[in-house]
Design a protein around this motif. Structure first.
Motif, PDB file in Angstrom:
ATOM      1  N   ASN A 125      -9.471 -51.782   4.500  1.00  0.00           N
ATOM      2  CA  ASN A 125      -9.535 -51.212   3.160  1.00  0.00           C
ATOM      3  C   ASN A 125      -8.130 -50.995   2.616  1.00  0.00           C
ATOM      4  N   PHE A 126      -8.053 -50.385   1.451  1.00  0.00           N
ATOM      5  CA  PHE A 126      -6.786 -50.235   0.733  1.00  0.00           C
ATOM      6  C   PHE A 126      -5.759 -49.408   1.494  1.00  0.00           C
ATOM      7  N   GLU A 127      -6.238 -48.553   2.423  1.00  0.00           N
ATOM      8  CA  GLU A 127      -5.342 -47.662   3.170  1.00  0.00           C
ATOM      9  C   GLU A 127      -4.535 -48.401   4.238  1.00  0.00           C
ATOM     10  N   HIS A 128      -4.999 -49.578   4.646  1.00  0.00           N
ATOM     11  CA  HIS A 128      -4.390 -50.236   5.805  1.00  0.00           C
ATOM     12  C   HIS A 128      -3.092 -50.956   5.451  1.00  0.00           C
ATOM     13  N   THR A 129      -2.083 -50.737   6.286  1.00  0.00           N
ATOM     14  CA  THR A 129      -0.751 -51.302   6.044  1.00  0.00           C
ATOM     15  C   THR A 129      -0.616 -52.695   6.660  1.00  0.00           C
ATOM     16  N   ASP A 130       0.475 -53.375   6.302  1.00  0.00           N
ATOM     17  CA  ASP A 130       0.792 -54.673   6.926  1.00  0.00           C
ATOM     18  C   ASP A 130       0.818 -54.544   8.449  1.00  0.00           C
ATOM     19  N   GLU A 131       1.506 -53.523   8.945  1.00  0.00           N
ATOM     20  CA  GLU A 131       1.703 -53.370  10.389  1.00  0.00           C
ATOM     21  C   GLU A 131       0.361 -53.269  11.104  1.00  0.00           C
ATOM     22  N   PHE A 132      -0.515 -52.433  10.555  1.00  0.00           N
ATOM     23  CA  PHE A 132      -1.843 -52.226  11.143  1.00  0.00           C
ATOM     24  C   PHE A 132      -2.634 -53.544  11.158  1.00  0.00           C
ATOM     25  N   TYR A 133      -2.621 -54.220  10.015  1.00  0.00           N
ATOM     26  CA  TYR A 133      -3.383 -55.469   9.855  1.00  0.00           C
ATOM     27  C   TYR A 133      -2.859 -56.559  10.806  1.00  0.00           C
ATOM     28  N   LEU A 134      -1.533 -56.711  10.840  1.00  0.00           N
ATOM     29  CA  LEU A 134      -0.952 -57.799  11.640  1.00  0.00           C
ATOM     30  C   LEU A 134      -1.114 -57.541  13.134  1.00  0.00           C
ATOM     31  N   GLU A 135      -1.071 -56.261  13.516  1.00  0.00           N
ATOM     32  CA  GLU A 135      -1.292 -55.943  14.923  1.00  0.00           C
ATOM     33  C   GLU A 135      -2.733 -56.264  15.327  1.00  0.00           C
ATOM     34  N   LYS A 136      -3.665 -55.926  14.437  1.00  0.00           N
ATOM     35  CA  LYS A 136      -5.084 -56.255  14.704  1.00  0.00           C
ATOM     36  C   LYS A 136      -5.274 -57.762  14.806  1.00  0.00           C
ATOM     37  N   LEU A 137      -4.545 -58.493  13.955  1.00  0.00           N
ATOM     38  CA  LEU A 137      -4.672 -59.952  13.962  1.00  0.00           C
ATOM     39  C   LEU A 137      -4.151 -60.553  15.264  1.00  0.00           C
ATOM     40  N   GLU A 138      -3.005 -60.065  15.721  1.00  0.00           N
ATOM     41  CA  GLU A 138      -2.435 -60.539  16.999  1.00  0.00           C
ATOM     42  C   GLU A 138      -3.454 -60.348  18.122  1.00  0.00           C
ATOM     43  N   ILE A 139      -4.019 -59.153  18.184  1.00  0.00           N
ATOM     44  CA  ILE A 139      -4.983 -58.833  19.254  1.00  0.00           C
ATOM     45  C   ILE A 139      -6.203 -59.745  19.147  1.00  0.00           C
ATOM     46  N   ALA A 140      -6.681 -59.921  17.916  1.00  0.00           N
ATOM     47  CA  ALA A 140      -7.895 -60.724  17.706  1.00  0.00           C
ATOM     48  C   ALA A 140      -7.676 -62.176  18.119  1.00  0.00           C
ATOM     49  N   LEU A 141      -6.568 -62.767  17.684  1.00  0.00           N
ATOM     50  CA  LEU A 141      -6.325 -64.179  17.998  1.00  0.00           C
ATOM     51  C   LEU A 141      -6.159 -64.378  19.502  1.00  0.00           C
ATOM     52  N   ARG A 142      -5.412 -63.477  20.115  1.00  0.00           N
ATOM     53  CA  ARG A 142      -5.206 -63.592  21.561  1.00  0.00           C
ATOM     54  C   ARG A 142      -6.559 -63.556  22.280  1.00  0.00           C
ATOM     55  N   HIS A 143      -7.401 -62.614  21.869  1.00  0.00           N
ATOM     56  CA  HIS A 143      -8.716 -62.457  22.512  1.00  0.00           C
ATOM     57  C   HIS A 143      -9.604 -63.697  22.285  1.00  0.00           C
ATOM     58  N   CYS A 144      -9.704 -64.116  21.009  1.00  0.00           N
ATOM     59  CA  CYS A 144     -10.639 -65.213  20.682  1.00  0.00           C
ATOM     60  C   CYS A 144     -10.235 -66.514  21.365  1.00  0.00           C
ATOM     61  N   ILE A 145      -8.940 -66.802  21.381  1.00  0.00           N
ATOM     62  CA  ILE A 145      -8.483 -68.057  22.003  1.00  0.00           C
ATOM     63  C   ILE A 145      -8.700 -67.991  23.513  1.00  0.00           C
ATOM     64  N   LYS A 146      -8.468 -66.811  24.074  1.00  0.00           N
ATOM     65  CA  LYS A 146      -8.638 -66.668  25.534  1.00  0.00           C
ATOM     66  C   LYS A 146     -10.104 -66.820  25.960  1.00  0.00           C
ATOM     67  N   VAL A 147     -11.005 -66.175  25.240  1.00  0.00           N
ATOM     68  CA  VAL A 147     -12.407 -66.199  25.693  1.00  0.00           C
ATOM     69  C   VAL A 147     -13.143 -67.462  25.252  1.00  0.00           C
ATOM     70  N   PHE A 148     -12.744 -68.040  24.115  1.00  0.00           N
ATOM     71  CA  PHE A 148     -13.516 -69.173  23.572  1.00  0.00           C
ATOM     72  C   PHE A 148     -12.873 -70.524  23.873  1.00  0.00           C
ATOM     73  N   ARG A 149     -11.568 -70.572  24.001  1.00  0.00           N
ATOM     74  CA  ARG A 149     -10.807 -71.804  24.242  1.00  0.00           C
ATOM     75  C   ARG A 149     -11.191 -72.923  23.262  1.00  0.00           C
ATOM     76  N   PRO A 150     -10.890 -72.721  21.989  1.00  0.00           N
ATOM     77  CA  PRO A 150     -11.282 -73.717  20.982  1.00  0.00           C
ATOM     78  C   PRO A 150     -10.464 -75.005  21.071  1.00  0.00           C
ATOM     79  N   ASP A 151     -11.072 -76.090  20.553  1.00  0.00           N
ATOM     80  CA  ASP A 151     -10.373 -77.377  20.445  1.00  0.00           C
ATOM     81  C   ASP A 151      -9.740 -77.530  19.068  1.00  0.00           C
TER      82      ASP A 151
END
Ligand SMILES: [Zn+2]
Length: 326
Positions: free
Chosen positions: A225-251
């Motif tokens: 939402n509007f309250e969330h900062t760049d830092e918060f968003y980008l940290e969540k994104l780093e965690i998400a990408l690391r997790h998704c690539i690790k568990v799913f191993r996409p082509d």
């Protein structure tokens, strides 16, 4: 003598230009000035292209042929687009008084070009084993059987269908990373029970479309939402990408890089800065390249006049880091 037409399955493109960026001047939508009634900057594609100053042969798509569309969109759906009212419902501007041929020329044709651009840029990413960028597309509210939110053709579903069909050895598992401010309900409805497609969606849950059926397809989601900062968003994104690539191993990664999460957007209502958007794109590309996963980026939403400058800066930044078009 009777002749029977032989319906051949479309073949992958024989020649893909060296610069894996798709653009056609016809991407830009103009319809007698009425496009100004919609908050969408329908000229942003041309502005981004001119800012990039690409030297060399890039991908110039044609109008997506019916032989490609029909693999995902049923015939009745394509037929319904002959009627102005159906198009009006999808793009949400009062154009129902315009005759269908005018709409086809001014609204559908740009989207057909952009849809083909996504497919060919996706092929470029697979064949060069790195990346492709379509300077339009990302119609993530369109599914195989419905359109809405300025999206008519399901270019994300179509791209995934055709690259799997044309490069079956290279592409089986696809990760969709949808960072547009809106929920990507179109591709979510299409891949709702598809184990080979993993959907990561970061979106604002308080805005359009609020599609609860489609949400079942999201395998990694987060609301902002509007309250969330760049830092918060980008940290969540780093965690998400690391997790998704690790568990799913996409082509393959299909990155829906909407910029309507940027500060000041009246529809996205999020608060990411311009430099946050540039960092966001760099993070997604870094994860894909470090893991040797081809990535296609499509531009999707972004409704402010200043978005084009941010997108161009971001692609220039990606180019300086990963040599995309120089
Ligand atoms: Zn959006």
């Amino acid at each position: 003598m009777w002749a029977f037409a032989i319906i051949q399955s479309p073949k992958p493109p024989e020649h893909i230009p060296e610069v894996p960026i798709a653009y056609h001047h016809g991407y830009n939508i103009t319809a007698c000035g009425i496009e100004k009634l919609h908050p969408f900057d329908s000229q942003k594609y041309g502005k981004v292209f001119h800012e990039l100053n690409i030297q060399g042969q890039y991908i110039v798509p044609s109008k997506c042929p019916r032989s490609l569309l029909i693999a995902v969109h049923p015939f009745w759906f394509l037929l319904s687009l002959c009627y102005s009212l159906q198009i009006f419902r999808a793009i949400e501007v009062p154009i129902f008084f315009l005759p269908a041929p005018v709409l086809r020329w001014r609204v559908l044709n740009p989207m057909l070009l952009a849809t083909h651009g996504s497919i060919i840029a996706g092929c470029a990413a697979v064949t060069n084993r790195k990346f492709g960028i379509n300077l339009s597309g990302g119609y993530h509210h369109a599914s195989s059987t419905s359109c809405g939110g300025f999206c008519i053709y399901a270019d994300i579903t179509l791209t995934i269908y055709w690259i799997r069909r044309w490069y079956p050895e290279a592409v089986k598992k696809v990760l969709i990373v949808d960072l547009d401010a809106h929920q990507g309900n179109g591709h979510e409805r299409d891949f709702i029970k598809c184990p080979d497609t993993f959907i990561l969606d970061f979106y604002n849950d308080e805005i359009y479309p609020g599609d609860f059926i489609a949400k079942e397809a999201i395998r990694y989601g987060d609301n902002f939402n509007f309250e969330h900062t760049d830092e918060f968003y980008l940290e969540k994104l780093e965690i998400a990408l690391r997790h998704c690539i690790k568990v799913f191993r996409p082509d393959f990664i299909l990155y829906n890089a909407g910029t309507d999460c940027m500060q000041g957007d009246p529809l996205g209502n999020l608060n990411i800065s311009s430099s946050g958007i540039i960092k966001r794109d760099e993070i997604v590309f870094t994860h894909s390249i470090e893991n040797h996963i081809p990535i296609l980026m499509v531009l999707s939403g972004g409704y402010q006049k200043q978005n084009a400058a941010t997108i161009a800066k971001s692609i220039k930044n990606l180019n300086s880091k990963f040599n995309i078009y120089t």
